[in-house]
Design a protein around this motif. Structure first.
Motif, PDB file in Angstrom:
ATOM      1  N   ARG A   1       5.314  -2.926  14.809  1.00 19.60           N
ATOM      2  CA  ARG A   1       4.894  -2.000  13.744  1.00 19.60           C
ATOM      3  C   ARG A   1       5.999  -0.991  13.449  1.00 19.60           C
ATOM      4  O   ARG A   1       5.771   0.206  13.286  1.00 19.60           O
ATOM      5  CB  ARG A   1       3.604  -1.274  14.095  1.00 19.60           C
ATOM      6  N   GLU A   2       7.214  -1.488  13.342  1.00 21.70           N
ATOM      7  CA  GLU A   2       8.361  -0.669  12.966  1.00 21.70           C
ATOM      8  C   GLU A   2       8.740  -1.032  11.531  1.00 21.70           C
ATOM      9  O   GLU A   2       9.191  -2.136  11.265  1.00 21.70           O
ATOM     10  CB  GLU A   2       9.527  -0.933  13.915  1.00 21.70           C
ATOM     11  N   PHE A   3       8.561  -0.087  10.624  1.00 26.13           N
ATOM     12  CA  PHE A   3       8.712  -0.386   9.202  1.00 26.13           C
ATOM     13  C   PHE A   3       9.748   0.516   8.523  1.00 26.13           C
ATOM     14  O   PHE A   3       9.589   0.871   7.357  1.00 26.13           O
ATOM     15  CB  PHE A   3       7.359  -0.266   8.490  1.00 26.13           C
ATOM     16  N   ALA A   4      10.812   0.886   9.257  1.00 26.50           N
ATOM     17  CA  ALA A   4      11.899   1.641   8.633  1.00 26.50           C
ATOM     18  C   ALA A   4      12.468   0.802   7.490  1.00 26.50           C
ATOM     19  O   ALA A   4      12.716  -0.399   7.655  1.00 26.50           O
ATOM     20  CB  ALA A   4      12.975   1.963   9.658  1.00 26.50           C
ATOM     21  N   PRO A   5      12.688   1.418   6.334  1.00 27.75           N
ATOM     22  CA  PRO A   5      13.009   0.597   5.154  1.00 27.75           C
ATOM     23  C   PRO A   5      14.396  -0.006   5.170  1.00 27.75           C
ATOM     24  O   PRO A   5      15.397   0.673   5.370  1.00 27.75           O
ATOM     25  CB  PRO A   5      12.874   1.601   3.999  1.00 27.75           C
ATOM     26  N   GLY A   6      14.414  -1.322   5.009  1.00 28.85           N
ATOM     27  CA  GLY A   6      15.617  -2.019   4.601  1.00 28.85           C
ATOM     28  C   GLY A   6      15.485  -2.304   3.112  1.00 28.85           C
ATOM     29  O   GLY A   6      16.444  -2.291   2.358  1.00 28.85           O
ATOM     30  N   PHE A   7      14.238  -2.530   2.678  1.00 32.00           N
ATOM     31  CA  PHE A   7      13.902  -2.698   1.268  1.00 32.00           C
ATOM     32  C   PHE A   7      12.492  -2.178   1.093  1.00 32.00           C
ATOM     33  O   PHE A   7      11.542  -2.718   1.665  1.00 32.00           O
ATOM     34  CB  PHE A   7      14.013  -4.165   0.847  1.00 32.00           C
ATOM     35  N   ARG A   8      12.339  -1.126   0.299  1.00 27.93           N
ATOM     36  CA  ARG A   8      11.080  -0.397   0.240  1.00 27.93           C
ATOM     37  C   ARG A   8       9.996  -1.138  -0.552  1.00 27.93           C
ATOM     38  O   ARG A   8      10.268  -1.847  -1.516  1.00 27.93           O
ATOM     39  CB  ARG A   8      11.307   0.986  -0.373  1.00 27.93           C
ATOM     40  N   ILE A   9       8.760  -0.914  -0.132  1.00 23.86           N
ATOM     41  CA  ILE A   9       7.594  -1.428  -0.857  1.00 23.86           C
ATOM     42  C   ILE A   9       7.662  -1.015  -2.326  1.00 23.86           C
ATOM     43  O   ILE A   9       7.338  -1.808  -3.222  1.00 23.86           O
ATOM     44  CB  ILE A   9       6.288  -0.913  -0.208  1.00 23.86           C
TER      45      ILE A   9
ATOM     46  N   SER B   1       7.220   3.988   0.672  1.00 20.23           N
ATOM     47  CA  SER B   1       8.542   4.292   1.231  1.00 20.23           C
ATOM     48  C   SER B   1       8.878   3.437   2.445  1.00 20.23           C
ATOM     49  O   SER B   1       9.991   3.519   2.972  1.00 20.23           O
ATOM     50  CB  SER B   1       8.617   5.772   1.625  1.00 20.23           C
ATOM     51  N   LEU B   2       7.927   2.618   2.898  1.00 15.23           N
ATOM     52  CA  LEU B   2       8.157   1.767   4.068  1.00 15.23           C
ATOM     53  C   LEU B   2       8.795   0.441   3.661  1.00 15.23           C
ATOM     54  O   LEU B   2       8.811   0.061   2.490  1.00 15.23           O
ATOM     55  CB  LEU B   2       6.841   1.495   4.794  1.00 15.23           C
ATOM     56  N   ASP B   3       9.295  -0.281   4.645  1.00 14.51           N
ATOM     57  CA  ASP B   3       9.866  -1.599   4.423  1.00 14.51           C
ATOM     58  C   ASP B   3       8.797  -2.562   3.910  1.00 14.51           C
ATOM     59  O   ASP B   3       7.603  -2.413   4.223  1.00 14.51           O
ATOM     60  CB  ASP B   3      10.445  -2.132   5.742  1.00 14.51           C
ATOM     61  N   HIS B   4       9.215  -3.571   3.138  1.00 17.47           N
ATOM     62  CA  HIS B   4       8.215  -4.489   2.578  1.00 17.47           C
ATOM     63  C   HIS B   4       7.496  -5.311   3.640  1.00 17.47           C
ATOM     64  O   HIS B   4       6.447  -5.903   3.360  1.00 17.47           O
ATOM     65  CB  HIS B   4       8.782  -5.378   1.475  1.00 17.47           C
TER      66      HIS B   4
END
Length: 279
Positions: free
Chosen positions: A215-223, A264-267
């Motif tokens: 459950r690590e959702f640091a953005p590489g590509f945002r929702i 703002s989270l990763d997709h």
């Protein structure tokens, strides 16, 4: 080559940095002073100033409105013969509009996320004239590994729409697999390890299965950006007159993630939507 780079965000900054490391002279511009401060190359006060001495301008911007805002400055201030490679993900019709401004134009969206931008391993799908593609190819080779001229202006954006609907669908299915495994008492790490080695294997499983399970959702590509891209895919399907029912479902899942405050989270945070459906 003398290159202007407009848009120094999560993707643009490492791409521009790779061009500097390859020996190009790069002048960067971003509307965010904080992003400009992170850039090691020359900087300019605006898009027009950045392109004034450039042989090639690369834009990596969030959406069609930002490209439409920068385009007149590029056309007005660029030297004769300037080549513009727009590597943003935008509507195909915006790419075709930009091609009518009197600048040699390529639409060259990318896939591979932040990691691909940092490593210079992006997939680049390019629409435009064959001669312009050949002229930009040495620069594209710094930024990516899979580089394909897919057709006339706008074709690159259509291929990117297809890419994003596939990526979104895989994220949704991986999320459902994690929920199923955990609800059944099966170790999801071991389960996804097996899937990654078989026919279900994918780049997403290779790169994101551990972070999704954690459950690590640091953005590489945002929702937020994937929501925009799914809108492009749905609109492209409507324009082409085809029905893409799974694309519509994925678009709604991405929209739900955004509505639930995860923009703002990763997709990969589509997992949070699937979990909420089951809570």
């Amino acid at each position: 080559m003398n290159i202007a780079f407009v848009g120094l965000g999560i993707m643009g900054l490492p791409m521009a940095t790779n061009l500097i490391q390859a020996g190009h002279v790069v002048t960067g511009f971003d509307v965010s002073p904080a992003r400009m401060a992170l850039f090691d190359g020359k900087t300019a006060a605006g898009a027009g100033a950045a392109v004034a001495e450039a042989d090639l301008v690369v834009t990596m911007l969030p959406d069609s409105p930002q490209v439409e805002e920068a385009a007149p400055e590029i056309a007005a201030h660029g030297r004769p013969g300037l080549l513009w490679a727009d590597m943003s993900t935008i509507r195909p019709e915006t790419a075709r509009w930009a091609a009518g401004l009197g600048v040699r134009t390529l639409d060259a969206p990318v896939s591979g996320g932040e990691r691909g931008a940092i490593d210079g391993t992006l997939s680049i799908m390019v629409g435009g004239a064959e001669a312009d593609f050949a002229a930009a190819l040495p620069v594209f080779r710094v930024l990516g590994k899979t580089i394909v001229h897919v057709g006339p202006v706008g074709a690159g954006q259509t291929v990117k729409a297809a890419n994003q609907l596939v990526v979104g669908g895989i994220y949704g299915l991986v999320a459902e697999a994690i929920v199923l495994l955990e609800a059944s008492g099966v170790d999801p790490g071991k389960g996804l390890d097996v899937l990654a080695g078989g026919l279900a294997g994918s780049r997403i499983l290779d790169l994101k299965r551990k972070s999704m399970i954690a459950r690590e959702f640091a953005p590489g590509f945002r929702i937020d950006l994937h929501h925009k891209d799914m809108g492009i895919a749905v609109a492209a399907a409507r324009e082409a007159g085809v029905a893409l029912p799974l694309t519509g479902q994925v678009a709604q899942l991405v929209a739900a993630a955004r509505a639930q405050g995860h923009g703002s989270l990763d997709h990969s945070a589509l997992l949070k939507v699937i979990e909420r459906l089951n809570s």
